[in-house]
Design a protein around this motif. Structure first.
Motif, PDB file in Angstrom:
ATOM      1  N   SER A 153       0.823  -1.216   0.000  1.00  0.00           N
ATOM      2  CA  SER A 153       0.000   0.000   0.000  1.00  0.00           C
ATOM      3  C   SER A 153       0.857   1.265   0.000  1.00  0.00           C
ATOM      4  O   SER A 153       0.396   2.323  -0.412  1.00  0.00           O
ATOM      5  N   LEU A 154       2.106   1.136   0.450  1.00  0.00           N
ATOM      6  CA  LEU A 154       3.032   2.274   0.488  1.00  0.00           C
ATOM      7  C   LEU A 154       4.023   2.245  -0.675  1.00  0.00           C
ATOM      8  O   LEU A 154       4.977   3.031  -0.698  1.00  0.00           O
ATOM      9  N   ASN A 155       3.817   1.319  -1.615  1.00  0.00           N
ATOM     10  CA  ASN A 155       4.733   1.135  -2.756  1.00  0.00           C
ATOM     11  C   ASN A 155       6.167   0.876  -2.307  1.00  0.00           C
ATOM     12  O   ASN A 155       7.117   1.408  -2.884  1.00  0.00           O
ATOM     13  N   LYS A 156       6.294   0.060  -1.268  1.00  0.00           N
ATOM     14  CA  LYS A 156       7.622  -0.305  -0.765  1.00  0.00           C
ATOM     15  C   LYS A 156       7.965  -1.719  -1.213  1.00  0.00           C
ATOM     16  O   LYS A 156       7.108  -2.470  -1.676  1.00  0.00           O
ATOM     17  N   VAL A 157       9.215  -2.083  -1.024  1.00  0.00           N
ATOM     18  CA  VAL A 157       9.721  -3.393  -1.407  1.00  0.00           C
ATOM     19  C   VAL A 157       9.024  -4.478  -0.580  1.00  0.00           C
ATOM     20  O   VAL A 157       8.781  -4.309   0.607  1.00  0.00           O
ATOM     21  N   ILE A 158       8.732  -5.596  -1.233  1.00  0.00           N
ATOM     22  CA  ILE A 158       8.106  -6.746  -0.576  1.00  0.00           C
ATOM     23  C   ILE A 158       9.210  -7.664  -0.064  1.00  0.00           C
ATOM     24  O   ILE A 158      10.150  -7.986  -0.784  1.00  0.00           O
ATOM     25  N   PHE A 159       9.084  -8.076   1.191  1.00  0.00           N
ATOM     26  CA  PHE A 159      10.079  -8.947   1.808  1.00  0.00           C
ATOM     27  C   PHE A 159       9.714 -10.407   1.541  1.00  0.00           C
ATOM     28  O   PHE A 159       8.550 -10.788   1.695  1.00  0.00           O
ATOM     29  N   PRO A 160      10.683 -11.235   1.139  1.00  0.00           N
ATOM     30  CA  PRO A 160      10.396 -12.656   0.905  1.00  0.00           C
ATOM     31  C   PRO A 160      10.181 -13.379   2.243  1.00  0.00           C
ATOM     32  O   PRO A 160      11.112 -13.553   3.022  1.00  0.00           O
ATOM     33  N   CYS A 161       8.954 -13.785   2.504  1.00  0.00           N
ATOM     34  CA  CYS A 161       8.590 -14.347   3.808  1.00  0.00           C
ATOM     35  C   CYS A 161       9.314 -15.641   4.145  1.00  0.00           C
ATOM     36  O   CYS A 161       9.441 -15.988   5.316  1.00  0.00           O
ATOM     37  N   GLU A 162       9.820 -16.351   3.138  1.00  0.00           N
ATOM     38  CA  GLU A 162      10.577 -17.570   3.440  1.00  0.00           C
ATOM     39  C   GLU A 162      11.897 -17.238   4.154  1.00  0.00           C
ATOM     40  O   GLU A 162      12.528 -18.108   4.728  1.00  0.00           O
ATOM     41  N   ARG A 163      12.292 -15.972   4.148  1.00  0.00           N
ATOM     42  CA  ARG A 163      13.541 -15.553   4.819  1.00  0.00           C
ATOM     43  C   ARG A 163      13.281 -14.851   6.150  1.00  0.00           C
ATOM     44  O   ARG A 163      14.192 -14.281   6.733  1.00  0.00           O
ATOM     45  N   VAL A 164      12.052 -14.891   6.651  1.00  0.00           N
ATOM     46  CA  VAL A 164      11.709 -14.131   7.856  1.00  0.00           C
ATOM     47  C   VAL A 164      12.519 -14.596   9.073  1.00  0.00           C
ATOM     48  O   VAL A 164      12.975 -13.764   9.858  1.00  0.00           O
ATOM     49  N   ASP A 165      12.743 -15.889   9.222  1.00  0.00           N
ATOM     50  CA  ASP A 165      13.517 -16.356  10.383  1.00  0.00           C
ATOM     51  C   ASP A 165      14.984 -15.956  10.283  1.00  0.00           C
ATOM     52  O   ASP A 165      15.621 -15.673  11.294  1.00  0.00           O
ATOM     53  N   ALA A 166      15.516 -15.902   9.057  1.00  0.00           N
ATOM     54  CA  ALA A 166      16.901 -15.465   8.884  1.00  0.00           C
ATOM     55  C   ALA A 166      17.041 -13.982   9.240  1.00  0.00           C
ATOM     56  O   ALA A 166      18.038 -13.555   9.823  1.00  0.00           O
ATOM     57  N   ARG A 167      16.034 -13.191   8.903  1.00  0.00           N
ATOM     58  CA  ARG A 167      16.073 -11.748   9.184  1.00  0.00           C
ATOM     59  C   ARG A 167      15.747 -11.440  10.632  1.00  0.00           C
ATOM     60  O   ARG A 167      16.345 -10.595  11.257  1.00  0.00           O
ATOM     61  N   TRP A 168      14.749 -12.131  11.181  1.00  0.00           N
ATOM     62  CA  TRP A 168      14.273 -11.834  12.530  1.00  0.00           C
ATOM     63  C   TRP A 168      14.426 -13.056  13.426  1.00  0.00           C
ATOM     64  O   TRP A 168      13.466 -13.508  14.024  1.00  0.00           O
ATOM     65  N   GLY A 169      15.653 -13.585  13.516  1.00  0.00           N
ATOM     66  CA  GLY A 169      15.885 -14.757  14.359  1.00  0.00           C
ATOM     67  C   GLY A 169      15.700 -14.442  15.829  1.00  0.00           C
ATOM     68  O   GLY A 169      15.587 -13.287  16.243  1.00  0.00           O
ATOM     69  N   LYS A 170      15.680 -15.489  16.616  1.00  0.00           N
ATOM     70  CA  LYS A 170      15.500 -15.326  18.058  1.00  0.00           C
ATOM     71  C   LYS A 170      16.636 -14.496  18.650  1.00  0.00           C
ATOM     72  O   LYS A 170      17.768 -14.579  18.207  1.00  0.00           O
ATOM     73  N   LEU A 171      16.290 -13.704  19.656  1.00  0.00           N
ATOM     74  CA  LEU A 171      17.303 -12.951  20.391  1.00  0.00           C
ATOM     75  C   LEU A 171      18.171 -13.941  21.156  1.00  0.00           C
ATOM     76  O   LEU A 171      17.688 -14.964  21.628  1.00  0.00           O
ATOM     77  N   GLU A 172      19.443 -13.626  21.272  1.00  0.00           N
ATOM     78  CA  GLU A 172      20.327 -14.487  22.035  1.00  0.00           C
ATOM     79  C   GLU A 172      20.352 -13.982  23.467  1.00  0.00           C
ATOM     80  O   GLU A 172      20.938 -12.951  23.774  1.00  0.00           O
ATOM     81  N   CYS A 173      19.684 -14.717  24.335  1.00  0.00           N
ATOM     82  CA  CYS A 173      19.583 -14.335  25.738  1.00  0.00           C
ATOM     83  C   CYS A 173      20.003 -15.505  26.609  1.00  0.00           C
ATOM     84  O   CYS A 173      19.660 -16.649  26.328  1.00  0.00           O
ATOM     85  N   GLU A 174      20.715 -15.183  27.659  1.00  0.00           N
ATOM     86  CA  GLU A 174      21.125 -16.218  28.590  1.00  0.00           C
ATOM     87  C   GLU A 174      19.924 -16.703  29.386  1.00  0.00           C
ATOM     88  O   GLU A 174      19.013 -15.933  29.695  1.00  0.00           O
ATOM     89  N   GLN A 175      19.928 -17.968  29.698  1.00  0.00           N
ATOM     90  CA  GLN A 175      18.919 -18.600  30.553  1.00  0.00           C
ATOM     91  C   GLN A 175      17.490 -18.313  30.091  1.00  0.00           C
ATOM     92  O   GLN A 175      16.608 -18.070  30.903  1.00  0.00           O
ATOM     93  N   ARG A 176      17.283 -18.299  28.776  1.00  0.00           N
ATOM     94  CA  ARG A 176      15.940 -18.130  28.184  1.00  0.00           C
ATOM     95  C   ARG A 176      15.255 -16.855  28.662  1.00  0.00           C
ATOM     96  O   ARG A 176      14.035 -16.780  28.717  1.00  0.00           O
ATOM     97  N   ALA A 177      16.018 -15.817  28.969  1.00  0.00           N
ATOM     98  CA  ALA A 177      15.457 -14.570  29.485  1.00  0.00           C
ATOM     99  C   ALA A 177      14.599 -13.833  28.460  1.00  0.00           C
ATOM    100  O   ALA A 177      13.842 -12.943  28.826  1.00  0.00           O
ATOM    101  N   CYS A 178      14.703 -14.190  27.181  1.00  0.00           N
ATOM    102  CA  CYS A 178      13.927 -13.508  26.144  1.00  0.00           C
ATOM    103  C   CYS A 178      12.697 -14.291  25.714  1.00  0.00           C
ATOM    104  O   CYS A 178      11.979 -13.866  24.823  1.00  0.00           O
ATOM    105  N   ASP A 179      12.446 -15.442  26.318  1.00  0.00           N
ATOM    106  CA  ASP A 179      11.273 -16.220  25.939  1.00  0.00           C
ATOM    107  C   ASP A 179      10.007 -15.427  26.217  1.00  0.00           C
ATOM    108  O   ASP A 179       9.901 -14.712  27.216  1.00  0.00           O
TER     109      ASP A 179
END
Length: 191
Positions: free
Chosen positions: A155-181
């Motif tokens: 709707s904003l005429n912006k680039v479309i992100f390939p959703c198959e790469r979403v985990d590579a782009r927005w992977g889990k935060l690296e937190c000790e002792q599962r503090a980011c769960d």
């Protein structure tokens, strides 16, 4: 008397926001001691739902593009919101509880009503009507959010992100002792 649900949401958002800010600050090069860039105060939401300044935000210059006294732009707010939402999706569990599913759907609903840009909020409400939140698993929620983000981008005429790469782009935060769960099963954790 029951606790104000918005207060619980603000407390949750503050906790997640602080975690995201901490991790982003590890990725952003810190200014050299002789650098003219100084830390600008950031905004945090206290448990009393008041906006208060905080002097520990090393990412403020990213949102305001170095203008410490300028208000956040619509585009800056959008980028920060998508960063928060994709980070939340990355942390979302593979097997969420019923409460976690309910919470994420409620969060999207609240965002569609209270987002500071009325035009954006109205558009998000339309998107949610035609694309109900899918939060049965981490993969389902991440893919749904990517699809919704791409709907906004189209709707904003912006680039479309390939959703198959979403985990590579927005992977889990690296937190000790599962503090980011993402917990979401009990509000007592956030108090």
């Amino acid at each position: 008397m029951a606790e104000n649900p918005l207060q619980a949401l603000f407390q949750t958002f503050t906790k997640i926001s602080n975690t995201v800010q901490t991790h982003l600050s590890n990725l952003v090069p810190q200014p050299h001691p002789t650098s003219p860039i100084t830390k600008a105060p950031s905004i945090s939401i206290s448990s009393s739902s008041q906006v208060t300044p905080s002097h520990n935000d090393s990412t403020q210059h990213l949102i305001n593009k170095g203008k410490s006294s300028a208000p956040v732009t619509k585009e800056g707010l959008g980028r920060a919101t998508w960063t928060f939402l994709h980070t939340l999706a990355a942390q979302y569990p593979d097997n969420p509880t019923r409460q976690q599913k309910k919470d994420v759907k409620e969060l999207m609903s609240i965002l569609s009503r209270m987002y500071p840009c009325k035009e954006c909020a109205d558009h998000f409400q339309e998107i949610l009507r035609s694309n109900p939140v899918q939060a049965g698993s981490h993969a389902e929620f991440s893919q749904w959010l990517c699809h919704v983000h791409n709907t906004v981008n189209r709707s904003l005429n912006k680039v479309i992100f390939p959703c198959e790469r979403v985990d590579a782009r927005w992977g889990k935060l690296e937190c000790e002792q599962r503090a980011c769960d993402v917990l979401g099963s009990s509000t007592s954790f956030w108090k």
